[in-house]
Design an enzyme around this catalytic site. Sequence first.
Site, PDB file in Angstrom:
ATOM      1  N   CYS A 168       0.834  -1.198   0.000  1.00 19.06           N
ATOM      2  CA  CYS A 168       0.000   0.000   0.000  1.00 19.06           C
ATOM      3  C   CYS A 168       0.869   1.249   0.000  1.00 19.06           C
ATOM      4  CB  CYS A 168      -0.932  -0.005   1.215  1.00 19.06           C
ATOM      5  SG  CYS A 168      -1.976   1.462   1.317  1.00 19.06           S
ATOM      6  N   CYS A 196      -0.535   4.066   2.176  1.00 23.65           N
ATOM      7  CA  CYS A 196      -0.383   3.811   3.608  1.00 23.65           C
ATOM      8  C   CYS A 196       1.041   4.062   4.092  1.00 23.65           C
ATOM      9  CB  CYS A 196      -0.751   2.358   3.934  1.00 23.65           C
ATOM     10  SG  CYS A 196      -2.376   1.827   3.385  1.00 23.65           S
ATOM     11  N   ASP A 197       2.025   3.601   3.303  1.00 26.02           N
ATOM     12  CA  ASP A 197       3.401   3.550   3.789  1.00 26.02           C
ATOM     13  C   ASP A 197       4.374   4.461   3.058  1.00 26.02           C
ATOM     14  OD1 ASP A 197       2.577   1.566   5.572  1.00 26.02           O
ATOM     15  OD2 ASP A 197       2.934  -0.029   4.114  1.00 26.02           O
TER      16      ASP A 197
END
Length: 302
Positions: free
Chosen positions: A133, A136-137
């Site tokens: 992701c 997300c990261d």
Amino acid sequence: MSDFYDVAIVGGGPAGLTAGIYGARAGKRVLLFEREAIGGQISRASLVENYPGIKEISGVDYSAALFEQAEGLGVTFAFESVTAISGSVGNFTVTSDCGEYRAKTVILAVGAAARKLGVEREEELTGRGVSYCAVCDGAFFRGKTVAVVGGGNSALDDALYLSAMAEKVYLIHRRDAFRAESAMVDKIKAEPKIVVKTPRVVSALLGDGQLSGLSLRDPVTGAEETLSVDGLFVAIGHSPAAGAFASLVGLDDAGYIDAKEDCKTNVPGIFTAGDCRVKNVRQLTTACGDGAVAALAASELC
């Protein structure tokens, strides 16, 4: 055992949330289960540009808007994992890791899960440089060098997103040509921070406890090369997350829930919607369309 609902929805992606909105607007008591983050895959998209009527919006903002709309209409949310479903139309029991619930109908909108590379040490290095992701990261790799594996729209979108914060982005694909839309490919070519590596496959993950590099192999010539990277983002597609319901409803050979455009499964009272359903096109618009169809069909039985 908790209250009796008209419609129980398993999955909080666009399909499930749309089903919740339509069910609630039909005056039904709706319970929606989500075990992870609201929005599903679309919440990880840096930019959504193909939804009619919305020129552009982030996946996070789009997901939040759907959630707020559903909640405002009275949909009840249970952030729990569904472990079993039993019973029959008019009286289903939905068991989660937190309890049991009763519902007259059920909609399975469980979506799909990210596919793994299948390379040795992938599990070990997940969360230690390997991610599925970018949204997300990605912030953890600001100013660093990263790689994205994949050839579809999601992979190219991830590469573009990461190029805004990373020092360099390698885009790795096993074929010479990308599957992504030509407009996305043009954006990749115009971004100087993105270095395309084709045709290449990741043959090994390097690093002692933390990812530090990749071994790449040319599938045509067999030639090997090594890249120094701080992060690897895998974007090679998804697999249906319907396996837990294989004994409940019919699945096709690939594991997708067997249902046509009416979203009806082989079990009366159980419907399906979104990327977990057998279909030719899996897009945000088709997921929402499924959600509406499934909710209206379920509402007719309540």
